[in-house]
Design an enzyme around this catalytic site. Structure first.
Site, PDB file in Angstrom:
ATOM      1  N   LYS A 125       0.851  -1.196   0.000  1.00 34.04           N
ATOM      2  CA  LYS A 125       0.000   0.000   0.000  1.00 34.04           C
ATOM      3  C   LYS A 125       0.881   1.238   0.000  1.00 34.04           C
ATOM      4  CE  LYS A 125      -2.822  -1.605  -1.305  1.00 34.04           C
ATOM      5  NZ  LYS A 125      -3.791  -1.253  -2.371  1.00 34.04           N
ATOM      6  N   ASP A 185      -8.089  -0.653  -4.724  1.00 34.71           N
ATOM      7  CA  ASP A 185      -6.889   0.037  -5.196  1.00 34.71           C
ATOM      8  C   ASP A 185      -7.250   1.036  -6.295  1.00 34.71           C
ATOM      9  OD1 ASP A 185      -3.781  -0.012  -5.096  1.00 34.71           O
ATOM     10  OD2 ASP A 185      -4.289  -0.038  -7.231  1.00 34.71           O
ATOM     11  N   GLU A 189      -6.913   5.221  -5.839  1.00 38.79           N
ATOM     12  CA  GLU A 189      -6.056   6.078  -6.668  1.00 38.79           C
ATOM     13  C   GLU A 189      -6.879   7.042  -7.517  1.00 38.79           C
ATOM     14  OE1 GLU A 189      -3.914   2.816  -8.274  1.00 38.79           O
ATOM     15  OE2 GLU A 189      -5.053   2.688 -10.122  1.00 38.79           O
TER      16      GLU A 189
HETATM   17  C1  LIG Z   1       1.034   3.630  -5.582  1.00 38.63           C
HETATM   18  C2  LIG Z   1      -0.145   2.765  -5.626  1.00 38.63           C
HETATM   19  O1  LIG Z   1      -0.442   2.040  -4.703  1.00 38.63           O
HETATM   20  C3  LIG Z   1      -1.081   2.892  -6.740  1.00 38.63           C
HETATM   21  C4  LIG Z   1      -1.566   4.293  -6.591  1.00 38.63           C
HETATM   22  O2  LIG Z   1      -2.104   1.964  -6.537  1.00 38.63           O
HETATM   23  C5  LIG Z   1      -0.522   2.689  -8.136  1.00 38.63           C
HETATM   24  O3  LIG Z   1       0.544   3.261  -8.472  1.00 38.63           O
HETATM   25  O4  LIG Z   1      -1.177   1.987  -8.921  1.00 38.63           O
HETATM   26 MG   LIG Z   2      -2.287   1.219  -4.648  1.00 37.18          MG
HETATM   27 MG   LIG Z   3      -2.848   1.017  -8.225  1.00 31.68          MG
END
Ligand SMILES: CC(=O)[C@](C)(O)C(=O)O
Ligand SMILES: [Mg+2]
Ligand SMILES: [Mg+2]
Ligand SMILES: NC(=O)C1=CN([C@@H]2O[C@H](COP(=O)(O)OP(=O)(O)OC[C@H]3O[C@@H](n4cnc5c(N)ncnc54)[C@H](OP(=O)(O)O)[C@@H]3O)[C@@H](O)[C@H]2O)C=CC1
Length: 338
Positions: A125, A185, A189
């Site tokens: 994470k 996720d 983001e």
């Molecule tokens: C850094 C991270 O955990 C993200 C935002 O899920 C990604 O880069 O895909």
């Molecule tokens: Mg992430």
């Molecule tokens: Mg991500």
């Protein structure tokens, strides 16, 4: 072997495919945890020399997969389906483990893994650079983990050993499944971490500048100072932030926060989540990638040309200490496309 790493992978060979944000951090941490790592990359690509210069055995992806007991797929999500078909599926040995740091391709059925391998997930994470710097400090980034297929009876132990090897076990491990990891996720983001936060900052900057205030002051107010606030969130939640800011700021928070982030925002967040859950986002993103990223490039250019970037570049040049300890991005995203 580091004492924090259990011995499930002690004799295993781990192929890390990709040496970008996550790939480099995982490869370095696993090696420093005493594990045997080979990095799988395209010959002639920008990462090949970098991984070699940092002391790794480097091989073409198919070759790296052949000898491996665990294959970590750490290339960009959009290149993984083809990489799987061409280099992993024909070469991974029965009983070996296929590991992802994001469930996207398995959950949205862009990869249908062979039935004779373990399929696991260890998703830190945090960005790759932090996965490395936290490890170097003797700490780790919390990871969520899942098992999609277990043919060896060891899938869970392998996920734990891998998470320990990259330092996640020093922080926190939480069990999930591919669906939950993928959807949360993507939502995080899009709505909050990247999309939500950058749009909030840009809108705040525009509001001040359009009202005639100096862009330099607007930059410090809505972007630079955000770090102080987020660091307090990170350490002790909203409670800690409220302990540190003035009573005036707290009162303003209570009365104006909900005027800006109102019920309409939450409704639209639900719309974003629905598009993620029903596959609309995944379909659109895959189509955009396959079309050569026409909209992605336009959006990116607009962000790079936003006035907050120009004033920010000028101000940061006068604050060189900001760069001293800052993690560097490990790879130029999507450099191979278009
Ligand atoms: C850094 C991270 O955990 C993200 C935002 O899920 C990604 O880069 O895909
Ligand atoms: Mg992430
Ligand atoms: Mg991500
Ligand atoms: N960025 C992050 O912090 C996070 C990412 N994730 C997940 O981790 C995974 C990796 O993401 P991320 O680290 O951002 O990826 P990057 O964009 O940083 O990956 C770039 C790396 O992949 C290599 N690569 C690209 N195409 C190929 C190919 N066809 N064959 C072999 N290698 C290739 C590049 O090599 P070359 O130099 O040859 O181009 C480079 O080493 C994704 O599933 C992502 O969702 C999960 C948590 C956070």
């Amino acid at each position: 072997m580091s004492s924090s790493t259990n011995d499930t992978l002690a004799k295993a060979r781990i192929a890390v495919l990709g040496y970008g944000s996550q790939g480099r951090a995982h490869a370095l941490n696993l090696r420093d945890s005493g594990l045997d790592v080979v990095v799988g990359l395209r010959k002639g690509g920008p990462s090949w020399e970098k991984a070699r210069a940092e002391g790794f055995a480097v091989a073409e992806p198919g070759e790296a997969v052949k000898g491996a007991d665990l294959v970590a797929v750490l290339t960009p999500d959009m290149v993984q389906p083809r990489l799987y078909r061409e280099s992993i599926e024909p070469n991974i040995r029965p009983g070996a483990a296929l590991l992802f740091a994001h469930g996207f391709n398995v959950h949205f059925q862009q990869i249908d893994p062979r039935k004779d391998i373990d399929v696991i997930l260890v998703a830190p994470k945090g960005p790759g650079a932090l996965v490395r710097t936290e490890y170097e400090r003797g700490r780790g980034v919390p990871c969520i983990w899942a098992v999609h297929q277990d043919v060896s009876g060891q899938a869970e132990a392998k996920a734990h050993a891998y998470a320990d090897g990259i330092g996640g076990g020093r922080a926190m491990l939480i069990k999930t499944d591919f669906k939950e990891e993928t959807e949360t996720d993507l939502f995080g983001e899009q709505a909050v971490l990247c999309g939500g936060a950058s749009s909030l900052v840009q809108a705040g900057f525009e509001t001040l500048v359009e009202a005639g205030y100096q862009p330099e002051i607007a930059y410090y107010e809505v972007l630079h100072e955000l770090k102080l606030i987020v660091d307090l969130f990170y350490e002790g939640g909203i409670t800690r932030m409220l302990e540190f800011v003035s009573e005036t700021a707290q009162y303003g928070d209570y009365v104006s926060g909900p005027r800006v982030i109102d019920a309409g925002v939450k409704e639209r967040m639900k719309g974003v989540l629905k598009d993620i859950q029903d596959g609309t986002f995944a379909r659109n993103w895959t189509a955009e990638y396959n079309a050569g990223l026409p909209n992605y490039k336009k959006f990116k250019q607009a962000d790079l040309e936003h006035p907050i970037e120009q004033v920010g570049a000028k101000l940061r040049a006068r604050m060189p200490w900001l760069q001293a300890n800052a993690p560097k991005p490990a790879a130029e995203p999507l450099k191979k496309v278009g």
